[in-house]
Design a protein around this motif. Structure first.
Motif, PDB file in Angstrom:
ATOM      1  N   PHE A  80       0.839  -1.199   0.000  1.00  0.00           N
ATOM      2  CA  PHE A  80       0.000   0.000   0.000  1.00  0.00           C
ATOM      3  C   PHE A  80       0.875   1.250   0.000  1.00  0.00           C
ATOM      4  O   PHE A  80       0.705   2.158  -0.809  1.00  0.00           O
ATOM      5  N   PHE A  81       1.840   1.308   0.927  1.00  0.00           N
ATOM      6  CA  PHE A  81       2.699   2.481   1.019  1.00  0.00           C
ATOM      7  C   PHE A  81       3.709   2.523  -0.130  1.00  0.00           C
ATOM      8  O   PHE A  81       4.094   3.599  -0.580  1.00  0.00           O
ATOM      9  N   ALA A  82       4.145   1.354  -0.593  1.00  0.00           N
ATOM     10  CA  ALA A  82       5.042   1.335  -1.741  1.00  0.00           C
ATOM     11  C   ALA A  82       4.364   1.929  -2.972  1.00  0.00           C
ATOM     12  O   ALA A  82       4.968   2.685  -3.738  1.00  0.00           O
ATOM     13  N   GLU A  83       3.077   1.621  -3.149  1.00  0.00           N
ATOM     14  CA  GLU A  83       2.333   2.131  -4.306  1.00  0.00           C
ATOM     15  C   GLU A  83       2.119   3.635  -4.220  1.00  0.00           C
ATOM     16  O   GLU A  83       2.345   4.369  -5.191  1.00  0.00           O
ATOM     17  N   ILE A  84       1.716   4.126  -3.044  1.00  0.00           N
ATOM     18  CA  ILE A  84       1.462   5.558  -2.931  1.00  0.00           C
ATOM     19  C   ILE A  84       2.769   6.337  -2.994  1.00  0.00           C
ATOM     20  O   ILE A  84       2.836   7.428  -3.566  1.00  0.00           O
ATOM     21  N   ALA A  85       3.863   5.761  -2.452  1.00  0.00           N
ATOM     22  CA  ALA A  85       5.171   6.422  -2.539  1.00  0.00           C
ATOM     23  C   ALA A  85       5.639   6.492  -3.980  1.00  0.00           C
ATOM     24  O   ALA A  85       6.229   7.490  -4.409  1.00  0.00           O
ATOM     25  N   ARG A  86       5.380   5.427  -4.755  1.00  0.00           N
ATOM     26  CA  ARG A  86       5.763   5.441  -6.177  1.00  0.00           C
ATOM     27  C   ARG A  86       5.034   6.552  -6.912  1.00  0.00           C
ATOM     28  O   ARG A  86       5.637   7.277  -7.719  1.00  0.00           O
ATOM     29  N   ASN A  87       3.746   6.718  -6.628  1.00  0.00           N
ATOM     30  CA  ASN A  87       2.983   7.789  -7.270  1.00  0.00           C
ATOM     31  C   ASN A  87       3.515   9.164  -6.885  1.00  0.00           C
ATOM     32  O   ASN A  87       3.641  10.057  -7.726  1.00  0.00           O
ATOM     33  N   ILE A  88       3.849   9.346  -5.610  1.00  0.00           N
ATOM     34  CA  ILE A  88       4.386  10.630  -5.160  1.00  0.00           C
ATOM     35  C   ILE A  88       5.729  10.905  -5.824  1.00  0.00           C
ATOM     36  O   ILE A  88       6.005  12.038  -6.266  1.00  0.00           O
ATOM     37  N   GLU A  89       6.581   9.890  -5.886  1.00  0.00           N
ATOM     38  CA  GLU A  89       7.888  10.062  -6.537  1.00  0.00           C
ATOM     39  C   GLU A  89       7.730  10.556  -7.972  1.00  0.00           C
ATOM     40  O   GLU A  89       8.456  11.453  -8.417  1.00  0.00           O
ATOM     41  N   GLU A  90       6.797   9.970  -8.709  1.00  0.00           N
ATOM     42  CA  GLU A  90       6.597  10.367 -10.101  1.00  0.00           C
ATOM     43  C   GLU A  90       6.202  11.834 -10.211  1.00  0.00           C
ATOM     44  O   GLU A  90       6.702  12.561 -11.082  1.00  0.00           O
ATOM     45  N   HIS A  91       5.322  12.292  -9.321  1.00  0.00           N
ATOM     46  CA  HIS A  91       4.899  13.699  -9.355  1.00  0.00           C
ATOM     47  C   HIS A  91       6.059  14.629  -9.012  1.00  0.00           C
ATOM     48  O   HIS A  91       6.220  15.687  -9.631  1.00  0.00           O
ATOM     49  N   ILE A  92       6.869  14.243  -8.042  1.00  0.00           N
ATOM     50  CA  ILE A  92       7.992  15.088  -7.632  1.00  0.00           C
ATOM     51  C   ILE A  92       9.030  15.174  -8.746  1.00  0.00           C
ATOM     52  O   ILE A  92       9.561  16.253  -9.043  1.00  0.00           O
ATOM     53  N   LEU A  93       9.333  14.054  -9.374  1.00  0.00           N
ATOM     54  CA  LEU A  93      10.329  14.054 -10.451  1.00  0.00           C
ATOM     55  C   LEU A  93       9.909  14.967 -11.596  1.00  0.00           C
ATOM     56  O   LEU A  93      10.751  15.621 -12.225  1.00  0.00           O
ATOM     57  N   ARG A  94       8.610  15.017 -11.872  1.00  0.00           N
ATOM     58  CA  ARG A  94       8.133  15.870 -12.961  1.00  0.00           C
ATOM     59  C   ARG A  94       8.321  17.356 -12.653  1.00  0.00           C
ATOM     60  O   ARG A  94       8.326  18.188 -13.561  1.00  0.00           O
TER      61      ARG A  94
END
Length: 343
Positions: free
Chosen positions: A78-92
């Motif tokens: 659960f946290f791995a998935e939401i962290a992955r989504n956050i990482e993608e937004h930050i990288l952009r």
């Protein structure tokens, strides 16, 4: 306390007799100045009731382009998935995410924050442990670094909170379960780690009252983050005792439900909607594994993408703002009913 209102660090330097560079060193890292100087600064802060502008102090942090992301347990999908989504937004946005897991312990959560403090991040996105968190230490960290909390809320800490509307989501699934079969009992941990569990319990009680049904709480012993093990062990006990008040079980989260499903299978109980099924089981979160259980798990989804996007956008706006917000911002997203084979 002196009645003179200090408006900025230059004025504070003038009245305290401490140089502006020394004050900057102190506010960036109190341990970087001598103990005697630190005592003078702290005494002056109390005397003049001065609190430095968070944004002015953190101007240099913007240059690092580092954004901290702290979650309770990276082993939890659960946290791995939401962290992955956050990482993608930050990288952009051109910033660099620094992802840390707290391993479900207070000590590691504080160590993560201390390590981030050394990196001088532009900001931090924090999903606190909740009940196990050192809330005073978290609040102190959030006074120094622009922070947005997500998933679990800690009152007064951080400039914003982003999460799910547990009242709405629990009411949604309780209503569905009552319309399609026997009203559910609520299966939860007696001492839940995450504060969302308490909110879901209260939401369940309110929903059952609204629908004129008698609520039933089934509380499982156990602490920590091994939810599947707790769900299986305590589910086995509940099924063995055969004193369930209903054939429908709503679990506080999907990981507990996964354990409960396994306990039912071991006991030879068929779970689902078929004529040969004698039990229904539902959960909450739409955990990544919930679509692969047997039977597949009926649940309420949290909007991972929306929570991640809003958390990242809110932090970016705070970092770029010229002054802090007038009040703490809170954003809650509705859950969505996911009907599968288990209920």
């Amino acid at each position: 306390m002196n009645d003179k209102k200090i408006r900025n660090m230059e004025e504070f330097a003038a009245v305290s007799g401490i140089s502006r560079p020394t004050l900057s060193k102190f506010f960036n890292d109190p341990s970087s100045v001598r103990a005697s100087t630190r005592q003078r600064i702290e005494a002056a802060l109390d005397r003049y009731d001065y609190r430095p502008n968070l944004y002015a102090i953190n101007q240099n942090r913007r240059l690092t382009k580092n954004i901290g992301i702290v979650v309770p347990n990276l082993a939890d999908p659960f946290f791995a998935e939401i962290a992955r989504n956050i990482e993608e937004h930050i990288l952009r946005t051109g910033y660099r995410p620094v992802l840390l897991g707290s391993h479900g312990t207070t000590e590691q959560e504080i160590e993560n924050l201390e390590n981030l403090r050394l990196l001088k991040p532009a900001g931090v996105l924090l999903a606190p442990l909740g009940r196990a968190s050192d809330q005073a230490r978290i609040a102190a960290f959030c006074e120094e670094v622009p922070a947005v909390l997500f998933d679990a809320n800690v009152d007064s800490a951080g400039l914003a909170f982003v999460g799910s509307d547990n009242d709405q989501s629990i009411d949604l699934i309780v209503d569905y379960l009552c319309r399609t079969g026997e009203p559910p009992a609520f299966f939860e941990m007696k001492e839940p780690t995450n504060p969302n569990a308490h909110k879901r319990r209260h939401a369940y009680l309110a929903a059952m009252e609204r629908l004129n049904h008698t609520p039933h709480l089934i509380q499982a012993s156990g602490e920590g983050w091994e939810f599947e093990e707790i769900g299986f062990r305590e589910g086995t006990r509940v099924v063995r005792d055969r004193n369930l008040p209903t054939d429908t079980i709503l679990c506080s989260n999907d990981r507990l439900a996964i354990g409960f499903l396994s306990a039912a299978y071991e006991a030879g109980i068929r779970v689902g909607l078929g004529t040969d099924c004698t039990m229904r089981v539902a959960g909450h979160d739409d955990h990544p594994f919930s679509r692969y259980t047997c039977p597949t798990l009926t649940t309420v989804s949290q909007d991972y993408e929306a929570i991640a996007r809003k958390s990242a956008e809110t932090l970016m706006n705070l970092i770029e703002a010229e002054s802090p917000p007038d009040s703490r911002e809170e954003t809650l997203f509705d859950g969505r009913l996911v009907m599968r084979g288990s209920a």
